[in-house]
Write a protein that holds these residues in place. Structure first.
Motif, PDB file in Angstrom:
ATOM      1  N   ALA A 724      33.693  44.159  41.230  1.00  0.00           N
ATOM      2  CA  ALA A 724      34.999  43.565  41.511  1.00  0.00           C
ATOM      3  C   ALA A 724      35.866  44.440  42.402  1.00  0.00           C
ATOM      4  O   ALA A 724      36.959  44.022  42.802  1.00  0.00           O
ATOM      5  CB  ALA A 724      35.725  43.278  40.201  1.00  0.00           C
ATOM      6  N   ASP A 730      35.668  38.976  43.311  1.00  0.00           N
ATOM      7  CA  ASP A 730      36.550  38.423  42.273  1.00  0.00           C
ATOM      8  C   ASP A 730      36.342  36.935  42.134  1.00  0.00           C
ATOM      9  O   ASP A 730      36.182  36.388  41.036  1.00  0.00           O
ATOM     10  CB  ASP A 730      38.023  38.681  42.627  1.00  0.00           C
ATOM     11  CG  ASP A 730      38.301  40.142  42.854  1.00  0.00           C
ATOM     12  OD1 ASP A 730      37.499  40.954  42.348  1.00  0.00           O
ATOM     13  OD2 ASP A 730      39.294  40.456  43.514  1.00  0.00           O
ATOM     14  N   MET A 760      38.320  45.328  34.481  1.00  0.00           N
ATOM     15  CA  MET A 760      38.755  44.212  35.319  1.00  0.00           C
ATOM     16  C   MET A 760      40.270  44.022  35.213  1.00  0.00           C
ATOM     17  O   MET A 760      40.949  43.707  36.182  1.00  0.00           O
ATOM     18  CB  MET A 760      38.044  42.929  34.892  1.00  0.00           C
ATOM     19  CG  MET A 760      36.536  42.962  35.063  1.00  0.00           C
ATOM     20  SD  MET A 760      36.036  42.844  36.779  1.00  0.00           S
ATOM     21  CE  MET A 760      36.392  41.141  37.108  1.00  0.00           C
ATOM     22  N   LYS A 763      42.560  46.191  37.485  1.00  0.00           N
ATOM     23  CA  LYS A 763      42.430  46.131  38.932  1.00  0.00           C
ATOM     24  C   LYS A 763      43.581  45.373  39.565  1.00  0.00           C
ATOM     25  O   LYS A 763      43.993  44.335  39.082  1.00  0.00           O
ATOM     26  CB  LYS A 763      41.094  45.457  39.304  1.00  0.00           C
ATOM     27  CG  LYS A 763      39.893  46.276  38.853  1.00  0.00           C
ATOM     28  CD  LYS A 763      38.617  45.617  39.265  1.00  0.00           C
ATOM     29  CE  LYS A 763      37.425  46.429  38.767  1.00  0.00           C
ATOM     30  NZ  LYS A 763      37.388  47.764  39.321  1.00  0.00           N
ATOM     31  N   LEU A 765      44.070  43.315  42.503  1.00  0.00           N
ATOM     32  CA  LEU A 765      43.214  42.688  43.503  1.00  0.00           C
ATOM     33  C   LEU A 765      44.064  42.137  44.636  1.00  0.00           C
ATOM     34  O   LEU A 765      45.073  41.461  44.417  1.00  0.00           O
ATOM     35  CB  LEU A 765      42.398  41.563  42.862  1.00  0.00           C
ATOM     36  CG  LEU A 765      41.553  42.031  41.670  1.00  0.00           C
ATOM     37  CD1 LEU A 765      40.814  40.860  41.079  1.00  0.00           C
ATOM     38  CD2 LEU A 765      40.581  43.101  42.104  1.00  0.00           C
ATOM     39  N   LEU A 769      42.912  34.893  42.813  1.00  0.00           N
ATOM     40  CA  LEU A 769      41.970  33.880  42.361  1.00  0.00           C
ATOM     41  C   LEU A 769      42.556  32.519  42.707  1.00  0.00           C
ATOM     42  O   LEU A 769      43.689  32.209  42.359  1.00  0.00           O
ATOM     43  CB  LEU A 769      41.773  33.988  40.845  1.00  0.00           C
ATOM     44  CG  LEU A 769      40.966  32.866  40.202  1.00  0.00           C
ATOM     45  CD1 LEU A 769      39.537  32.890  40.692  1.00  0.00           C
ATOM     46  CD2 LEU A 769      41.014  33.000  38.687  1.00  0.00           C
ATOM     47  N   PHE A 797      43.135  38.930  36.306  1.00  0.00           N
ATOM     48  CA  PHE A 797      43.467  38.991  37.718  1.00  0.00           C
ATOM     49  C   PHE A 797      44.955  39.230  37.922  1.00  0.00           C
ATOM     50  O   PHE A 797      45.794  38.657  37.236  1.00  0.00           O
ATOM     51  CB  PHE A 797      43.035  37.702  38.428  1.00  0.00           C
ATOM     52  CG  PHE A 797      41.551  37.619  38.612  1.00  0.00           C
ATOM     53  CD1 PHE A 797      40.951  38.070  39.776  1.00  0.00           C
ATOM     54  CD2 PHE A 797      40.744  37.123  37.613  1.00  0.00           C
ATOM     55  CE1 PHE A 797      39.592  38.017  39.943  1.00  0.00           C
ATOM     56  CE2 PHE A 797      39.372  37.060  37.763  1.00  0.00           C
ATOM     57  CZ  PHE A 797      38.790  37.501  38.940  1.00  0.00           C
TER      58      PHE A 797
END
Length: 982
Positions: A724, A730, A760, A763, A765, A769, A797
């Motif tokens: 990821a 992701d 996860m 993170k 990101l 998503l 996320f």
């Protein structure tokens, strides 16, 4: 003269007269010594006639009769020589007379007569030489030294029938002497003896068979010459249908001949096995003895004969002899059963015939030879699993341990071999009960002693036994305690090939013990094991690789093995060894690289790669045996731990594809190790984070995270967390269904699973998503997505975006207003998150930022659960009574403005709020009619999270009711514009 003749005549064929003449022996001796020529002749005749009587034999010697008879045989007239030789022949039956005749110089003239005498002189001389040789070792030598062999052979070739008979008899007695065996063969004696055995008179056959039996005793060349001279066929014929004595001697001869490999074949080809089995079953005592020996020798090392003897019914009579025969029969039968037991089927047949019990009895209390043969028989029988049990049940372990401890050298050797067999093969499950029983019977100490200072064979078999016993976890300790490690290391270093092989295997099995992993290196065991792995036989390499593998899982040994030069030969074995060598080498390299879950061994990881170890490990992971793939995957996992260069090399060697394949469809251990390898490959390597998904790795890892073993879930979670780091992964992880299992692991997995799954959540990101929803089915889609994507996505996320796509050819007007209106301003607004609508060329989407506070979301979910009951009651009333009547009942006043809302919007609005009282409900619904009203501060975060929490509490019937209501009893996907009212 006339008196001597008269005495000679009255003694002929008259035993009474022979006795009566006993008192006249003195004058006869005197006449034979100093009478006239005729007197001497008749005196010699008389003495010959009366010498048939046993007492007269003694009396003639006492009266000094031997010397004048020898003198006559040497220099008398023809008749004197003839009768003197006859007299000496009768006298020589007596043991003392044999000595006296030789001391009187009788052998030389008798040899001369056998060579150059008249027919009767030759006949009589051959007879007396036979009698002199019978049972007297000195005379056997003296006759040969006097040149007696050549004339006897000549008589056997071309003499009269009686000369042949007597010569064959003499040669039979002379052949008991080893030098005479050679001399007779060199004199050409074998061919005429074979001829007599084949077609002579009955006595000639008997003596010829006896001579051939003696000639073949412990004389390899004679065995060959007799066979080449055609001796086997007539001997088989005699064994089958001769007289009792012919059968006896022929069987003895065949037994001796069968020590020769070619003769084993020839005897079988001449159908010799059947008559030998018959004699073993129902012959005389001597025949049984020699038949058992013959069958033993025929079976020794000859697989065809092992089968043929069993098929001829030979096992049952041999078992009977071993149980209740004479001492020699038992000895020979035990030897035969030992040789037959080399055959797998015979191992079963001997046990079924009741052979184990008598063999155990012989091993316990037989003669030394019986113990020896019984121990060997039990050793060969113990190759069979069932026999291992039967021998133990028959009490066989204790006597074998006793023989190993204090038997003869051969007994110790065979007992050690038997104990090795009873313990079962080390590479298989073996016989666990026997291992314990051998240890309890005190078997470890004598085996260690034999391994330390026994004969070569004893050391070999003791090492084998210790190797087999060391599979047992407690016996590993006992062997070490008994001092077994040092001698095993010594054998591994400088033993014979087999000693090295078994010692290496023993050390391999002992090394599956923490203390032994220390003791073996301290005893100097690593260097010889490395040497065997490098240049030993195939089995030595295999066992050494296994030993190094078992030793390599401790940090100090990892260093020691590398310093001893162990990495290069292990890499070579992994690349081009046998299947087992590759398997164990892969395991050893895995150990040397250090466990990836621990610190690993950085230097060894570098050294293995530099030695070219990665390519063969990748090859094994791709197409090896099950164990090779398992260990190769483990090795690759360990090699990639914190080693950036190895990650690159493995990928260049094509390692990702086989690891993904193993993670997808390998054994449980293969999946576990492959997942760990992929996790390590993905860590901090951007290229690998791309390559692993391209090889289909994400779906496989998600599957393991969902339904794998605990270790697989742990490794898969780590791999997904590492993957990821790439923003594209992701989305791929979510689309592969990876969010839900990761959330589950983060919530209720093992500590490691929680740790890796939580990676996860930490993170940030860069790419959100994105969930694609159709605008026309907003309500239904949100409902479904809440339970499967949005709620867990918020946990993992940092950014979530929900897009509502455009639909071509549709009027967006009223539906857009009804579906969104001011609803968008409050749907996802909480103190923990700030969300807002944005517009792009593709439509509207809901963007969220800073959704990192998992605790805040969890708190919101707890609040939702607290009002679940009130909501459920409220929803049921709406479903039953309708919106207007329900709100009126709760608030005390009707809300006609609600009728202007679409059913799906009503459903969304009611479910997106925390309604704790009638006033709150009324205020909330009124607020939704006025978009310009400021957003309430206490609205709940994420309607979809509320849906997810609520739905998980529903059973299937409740869920169906809820879904039906939420979609206003219509399918928004198929009929978005239908039915505006409840």
């Amino acid at each position: 003269m006339h008196a001597a003749l008269a005495l000679a005549n009255v003694a002929v064929n008259n035993d009474i007269n022979k006795v009566a003449i006993e008192g006249r022996i003195t004058p006869l001796v005197a006449v034979a010594a100093s009478g006239t020529e005729e007197q001497k002749e008749y005196a010699a005749m008389a003495l010959a006639n009366i010498a048939v009587n046993a007492n007269n034999k003694v009396a003639i010697r006492r009266e000094g009769g031997i010397a004048p008879l020898v003198a006559l045989a040497a220099s008398g007239t023809e008749k004197q020589k003839e009768y003197a030789a006859m007299a000496l022949a009768y006298l020589a039956v007596n043991a003392n007379n044999k000595v006296a005749i030789a001391e009187a110089g009788g052998i030389a003239p008798l040899v001369a007569l056998a060579a150059l005498g008249t027919e009767k002189q030759k006949e009589n001389a051959a007879l007396v030489l036979a009698d002199l040789a019978a049972g007297n070792a000195n005379n056997k030598v003296a006759i040969a030294e006097a040149g007696g062999i050549a004339p006897l052979v000549a008589l056997a070739v071309s003499g009269t029938e009686k000369q042949k008979e007597n010569a064959a008899r003499a040669l039979a007695y002379l052949t008991v002497n080893a030098n005479n065996q050679v001399a007779i063969a060199e004199a050409g004696g074998i061919a005429p003896l074979v001829a007599l055995a084949a077609s002579g008179m009955e006595k000639q056959k008997e003596y010829a068979a006896r001579a051939l039996a003696n000639l073949t005793f412990d004389h390899a060349n004679n065995k060959v010459v007799i066979a080449k001279s055609g001796g086997i066929a007539p001997l088989v014929a005699l064994a089958a249908s001769g007289t009792e004595k012919q059968k006896e001697y022929a069987t003895q001869a065949l037994a001796n001949l069968a020590v020769n490999d070619n003769n084993q074949v020839a005897i079988a080809e001449f159908n010799g096995i059947a008559p030998l089995v018959a004699l073993a079953d129902s012959g005389t005592e001597e025949q049984k003895e020699y038949a058992a020996l013959a069958l033993a020798n025929l079976a020794a090392g000859n697989a065809n004969n092992e089968v043929a003897i069993a098929e001829a019914g030979g096992i049952a009579p041999l078992v009977a002899l071993a149980a209740s025969g004479t001492e020699k029969q038992k000895e020979n039968a035990a030897q035969a059963l030992a040789d037959l037991a080399v055959n797998d089927n015979n191992q079963v047949a001997i046990a079924e015939a009741g052979g184990i019990a008598p063999l155990v009895a012989l091993a316990a209390s037989g003669t030394e030879e019986q113990k020896e043969n019984a121990a060997l028989a039990l050793a060969n029988l113990a190759v069979n699993d069932n026999n291992q049990v039967a021998i133990a049940e028959a009490g066989g372990i204790a006597p074998l341990v006793a023989l190993a401890a204090s038997g003869t050298e051969e007994q110790k050797e065979y007992a050690a071999l038997a104990l090795a067999g009873l313990a079962g093969l080390a590479g298989l499950a073996g016989n666990a009960n026997n291992k314990v029983a051998i240890a309890e019977a005190g078997g470890i100490a004598p085996l260690v002693a034999l391994a330390a200072s026994g004969t070569e064979e004893q050391m070999e078999y003791a090492a084998m036994a210790l190797a087999n016993l060391a599979v047992n976890v407690y016996i590993k300790f006992a062997i070490a305690k008994a001092g077994g490690i040092a001698p095993l290391v010594a054998l591994a270093a400088s033993g014979t090939e087999k000693q090295m092989e078994y010692a290496a295997l023993a050390l391999a099995n002992l090394a599956v013990n923490d203390n032994n992993q220390v003791a073996i290196p301290e005893a100097g065991g690593i260097a010889p094991l490395v040497a065997l792995a490098a240049s030993g036989t195939e089995k030595q390499k295999e066992n050494a690789a296994l030993a190094l593998a078992n030793l390599a899982f401790t940090a100090n040994n990892q260093v020691a093995i590398a310093e001893a030069g162990g990495i290069a030969p292990l890499v070579a074995l992994a690349a081009s060894g046998t299947e087992e060598q590759r398997e164990y080498a892969a395991l050893a390299l895995a150990g040397l690289a250090g466990l990836a879950s621990l610190a690993g061994n950085a230097n060894n990881s570098i050294a293995i790669a530099e030695a070219g170890g990665i390519a063969p490990l990748v090859a094994l992971a791709a197409s090896g045996t099950e164990k090779q793939m398992e260990y190769a995957a483990l090795a690759l996992a360990n090699l990639t731990f914190d080693n950036a260069n190895n990650k690159v090399v493995i990928v260049k060697s094509g390692g990702i594809a086989p690891l993904v394949a193993l993670a997808a469809s390998g054994t449980e251990k293969q999946k576990e190790h492959a997942a760990m390898a992929l996790a390590n490959l993905a860590f901090g390597n951007a290229n690998n984070q791309v390559a692993i998904p391209e090889a289909g790795g994400i779906a496989t890892l998600v599957t393991l995270a969902t339904s794998g073993t605990e270790a697989q879930k742990e490794n898969a979670a780590l791999a997904l967390a590492n993957l990821a780091d790439d923003a594209n992964n992701d989305v791929a992880i979510a689309e592969a269904g990876g969010i839900a299992p990761l959330v589950a692991l983060a919530a209720s997995g093992t500590e490691k699973q929680k740790e890796y799954a939580s990676h996860m959540k930490r993170k940030e990101l860069s790419k959100p998503l994105t969930l694609q929803l159709r605008r026309s089915s907003l309500a239904a889609d949100l409902l479904y997505e809440a339970a499967t994507k949005l709620q867990p996505a918020h946990m993992l996320f940092a950014h979530v975006r929900v897009e509502f796509g455009q639909e071509e050819g549709r009027d967006e007007g009223a539906l857009t207003i009804n579906a969104f209106g001011s609803f968008h301003t409050s749907l996802y607004t909480t103190p923990a998150t700030a969300r807002f609508w944005q517009t792009t060329s593709s439509g509207r989407y809901l963007a969220t930022d800073n959704c990192t506070s998992l605790n805040a979301l969890d708190t919101a979910l707890e609040q939702l659960r607290a009002v679940d009951a009130a909501h459920a009651t409220f929803l049921e009333r709406i479903h039953t009574d309708g919106v207007a009547r329900t709100t009126a009942a709760i608030t005390g006043e009707p809300l006609p403005a609600l009728a202007t809302l679409a059913p799906d919007e009503i459903a969304l609005r009611l479910r997106g709020r925390a309604v704790g009282s009638a006033d709150e409900l009324a205020g909330l619904l009124r607020y939704e009619m006025h978009p310009t009203t400021p957003v309430a501060a206490d609205v709940f975060d994420c309607m979809c999270e509320w849906f997810s929490a609520l739905i998980r509490k529903f059973d299937s019937e409740q869920l169906a009711t809820f879904l039906s209501f939420a979609t206003a009893r219509r399918n928004f996907r198929s009929a978005p514009d239908e039915a505006r009212a409840f």
